[in-house]
Design an enzyme around this catalytic site. Structure first.
Site, PDB file in Angstrom:
ATOM      1  N   ASP A 185      29.433  55.904  -3.935  1.00 28.28           N
ATOM      2  CA  ASP A 185      28.445  56.945  -4.205  1.00 28.28           C
ATOM      3  C   ASP A 185      27.960  57.449  -2.851  1.00 28.28           C
ATOM      4  O   ASP A 185      27.603  56.656  -1.977  1.00 28.28           O
ATOM      5  CB  ASP A 185      27.277  56.322  -4.973  1.00 28.28           C
ATOM      6  N   ASP A 287      26.290  62.604  -4.788  1.00 29.19           N
ATOM      7  CA  ASP A 287      24.971  62.710  -5.410  1.00 29.19           C
ATOM      8  C   ASP A 287      24.367  64.111  -5.224  1.00 29.19           C
ATOM      9  O   ASP A 287      24.374  64.641  -4.106  1.00 29.19           O
ATOM     10  CB  ASP A 287      24.074  61.670  -4.719  1.00 29.19           C
ATOM     11  N   GLU A 349      28.087  65.342  -8.419  1.00 27.09           N
ATOM     12  CA  GLU A 349      27.032  65.401  -9.431  1.00 27.09           C
ATOM     13  C   GLU A 349      26.354  66.748  -9.222  1.00 27.09           C
ATOM     14  O   GLU A 349      25.781  66.995  -8.161  1.00 27.09           O
ATOM     15  CB  GLU A 349      26.031  64.259  -9.244  1.00 27.09           C
ATOM     16  N   HIS A 420      23.714  55.988 -15.009  1.00 26.62           N
ATOM     17  CA  HIS A 420      22.508  55.219 -14.659  1.00 26.62           C
ATOM     18  C   HIS A 420      21.237  56.065 -14.737  1.00 26.62           C
ATOM     19  O   HIS A 420      20.161  55.549 -14.483  1.00 26.62           O
ATOM     20  CB  HIS A 420      22.678  54.673 -13.243  1.00 26.62           C
ATOM     21  N   ASP A 421      21.362  57.346 -15.040  1.00 27.23           N
ATOM     22  CA  ASP A 421      20.195  58.229 -15.084  1.00 27.23           C
ATOM     23  C   ASP A 421      19.790  58.608 -16.504  1.00 27.23           C
ATOM     24  O   ASP A 421      18.955  59.500 -16.681  1.00 27.23           O
ATOM     25  CB  ASP A 421      20.495  59.534 -14.322  1.00 27.23           C
TER      26      ASP A 421
END
Ligand code: GLC
Length: 632
Positions: A185, A287, A349, A420-421
């Protein structure tokens, strides 16, 4: 979508706006947010109204700069997307099933209460056996963990809670030894305020690092430089009283935004990215990568956010950075100077980008990103993550079908429901415990037979649902903690505020995975030095179904690269076909609880998969949330 319409001005009509790629995406987003049917804009009466007239009609209801802000975004995009129907170029990342690991809660090998790299190593055989082709690790870099590692203090160091760089190297080589890939990430929009760059920048106004961030001197410190709102509540500006400066943070107060317009910063980033690629990592999940280019005014200051856009989208200022003026340039620079030379993969993302914008950053001819995560499938129209509502899968069917039919063969989609969000999708679809299993099977069945690259989030394959948190004390995530505070300040009762948090908190996805170890349930908490509430049971039968479906996809060229056609989209029905020259699959789904008559009963195809409890039922009936797969 003709360039001849440009430059767009208020003399153009609403319909013209909708014909431009960026205008189309923006209007779609607004309609989705407001739960308004696109026909509202496409019908000839409305579509022929010039913007100047809409402006007049809206009067003071719209911030006067509303259309100007949208027009500026539209005119800034100089290209139109290419939608190619040429055969898909094969690539490992189109064939692999990805598995996202949130290291903190994956597997805690040393029982100190925090998952770790050795824990991941111990589970590599499990992942291989599941059929996973590539791992995505959420951040493992050194961090003060204000946002669980998405606030990086040192890009070239491993967080000691997770292990050492040796552990990482070992994990990487063992992943490769098993024929799997590993992507990291990469958080490039911001660093921790504890990063050495920021520490220098704050103390020394004349150091080169000062311009790596958005640092604005102000002896008074009363009014932030702009009205931008942080994703984690409150102003996006933090005041440092000792140094008498403001610094920009779109996320938490400890996540300071980087100024990508500074060439020296970009150089530092490139060298760090190349350092990881030289180690052999196979690529990156990037990200909030679409936020890196911020729009400036001619005097280099940042512009005020439009209040109407702010109230519609919650985050005032977003129009100035979610599809910024140099986004394409910066993405191309990394691609050219780091990813291409290493043959590395990238998935961005990209919150807020619609289909056209996604094409503009993933079209293979454009050399920017390989793939993106676009999020509009995660909530149904008119809803946000913190609303407590039931997700209607008919929306998912229409959304995903539209993308599969129109995105283009030069762009590859990502297929995911969880990360994870987000709370677990299954818990949004049904609150009925008896329906959880069939919904899980349905989601998995679609994920591995639709067109695109599947991303499994850790625990999906264990049948995990949302966690039944009982109070705010169990919630540590910075976003939830801040939002709770904000809701209380706005006058909500504790119960109301907690109910909102419970609906949308990211904590649901961050609960330690239940590995069904041979430890009595009441002992587990002690062994892991964790609160007992963190344990759920895994469901091995779901894991077996994941294995079966992943294997099916992996061994089928038709499911990976084949065509897609929609056969039936009546209420609660989703029947689709995937095929190539050799094989044909037809998948029939019941998207609702009501038992129905099957719509597709072929004589010349074999039923190779059917949701477990219905396997012995007559083929003519389609059970609640049933999915079945036919093959020829
Ligand atoms: C991304 C991450 C999220 C993080 C945020 C700020 O959305 O997925 O977990 O909080 O960026 O880095």
């Amino acid at each position: 979508m003709k360039r001849s319409l440009y430059p767009i001005s208020v003399k153009n009509t609403l319909g013209d706006l909708y014909k431009t790629p960026v205008g189309h995406d923006i209007l779609d987003k607004l309609l989705l947010q407001l739960n308004i049917d696109p026909f509202w804009i496409t019908n000839p009466v409305v579509s022929n109204i010039p913007l100047s007239m809409v402006k007049k009609l809206a009067g003071s209801k719209l911030d006067p700069g509303f259309f100007d802000a949208i027009i500026a975004l539209i005119n800034q995009e100089k290209d139109v997307p290419c939608v190619s129907n040429a055969p898909i170029t094969p690539a490992w990342w189109k064939e692999a099933v990805f598995y996202q690991i949130y290291p903190r809660s994956f597997y805690d090998s040393d029982r100190d209460g925090v998952g770790d790299l050795k824990g991941i190593l111990e589970k590599l055989d499990y992942l291989k056996d599941l059929g996973v082709g590539a791992l995505w690790l959420s951040p493992v870099y050194d961090s003060p963990n204000d946002d669980n590692g998405y606030d990086i203090r040192d890009y070239r160091k491993i967080l000691s809670d997770f292990g050492s760089m040796e552990d990482f190297d070992h994990l990487l080589s063992e992943t490769h030894n098993r024929g799997m890939k590993l992507i990291m990430d990469l958080v490039l929009n911001h660093t921790s305020d504890e990063h050495a760059w920021f520490q220098k920048a704050l103390k020394d106004p004349s150091c080169p690092e000062r311009d790596y961030y958005y640092i604005i001197p102000d002896p008074e410190g009363k009014t932030p430089p702009t009205n931008w709102i942080s994703f984690f509540s409150g102003s996006a500006w933090r005041y440092f009283p000792e140094e008498k400066v403001w610094a920009l943070h779109l996320f938490s107060k400890k996540q300071m935004d980087l100024n990508w317009d500074n060439p020296a910063l970009r150089q530092e980033i490139l060298s760090m990215v190349n350092w990881w690629l030289d180690k052999g990592v196979d690529g990156f999940r990037m990200d909030v990568i679409n936020y890196i280019s911020k729009e400036h005014l001619p005097d280099h200051s940042l512009p005020q956010g439009n209040e109407t856009i702010g109230s519609l989208m919650t985050f005032t200022g977003i129009e100035h950075y979610y599809y910024g003026p140099h986004l394409h340039d910066y993405l191309r620079e990394i691609k050219e100077k780091a990813f291409l030379p290493h043959n590395a993969f990238s998935v961005g993302e990209t919150p807020g980008l619609g289909m056209n914008m996604c094409r503009m950053v993933t079209g293979q001819e454009r050399k920017e990103l390989d793939m993106v995560f676009s999020f509009d499938q995660l909530e149904t129209p008119g809803h946000t993550r913190f609303d407590d509502y039931l997700y209607d899968l008919n929306y998912y069917r229409d959304y995903i079908t539209n993308w599969m039919l129109h995105y283009g063969n030069n762009c590859q989609m990502s297929l995911f429901y969880n990360n994870h969000d987000n709370p677990r999708m299954v818990s949004k679809v049904t609150k009925d415990p008896a329906m959880v299993f069939p919904v899980q099977v349905l989601l998995a069945g679609m994920q591995f037979t639709l067109r695109g690259t599947p991303f499994v989030f850790q625990g999906d394959e264990m049948g995990l649902t949302n966690y039944a948190f009982s109070s705010m004390e169990e919630i540590t995530d910075v976003e939830s903690v801040n939002l709770y505070q904000e809701l209380i300040e706005k006058g909500k009762t504790r119960e109301e505020a907690f109910a909102t948090i419970l609906a949308g908190t990211r904590e649901h996805a961050r609960v330690l995975l239940p590995w069904n170890e041979d430890i009595p349930a009441d002992q587990k908490a002690k062994v892991h030095k964790l609160p007992a509430y963190l344990f759920q049971e895994a469901d091995p039968s779901i894991t077996a179904i994941y294995k079966e479906l992943i294997a099916l996809r992996k061994n089928s060229h038709a499911l990976i690269y084949g065509d897609f056609a929609l056969l039936n989209r009546k209420r609660d029905r989703f029947v689709y076909k995937r095929w190539d020259e050799k094989e044909t699959f037809v998948i029939e789904c019941n998207l609702g609880k009501t038992v129905r008559k099957a719509a597709f009963l072929p004589k010349d195809m074999t039923l190779i998969f059917r949701t477990e409890p219905y396997k012995n039922e007559p083929k003519e009936t389609l059970g609640s949330y049933e999915i079945r797969i036919w093959k020829k």
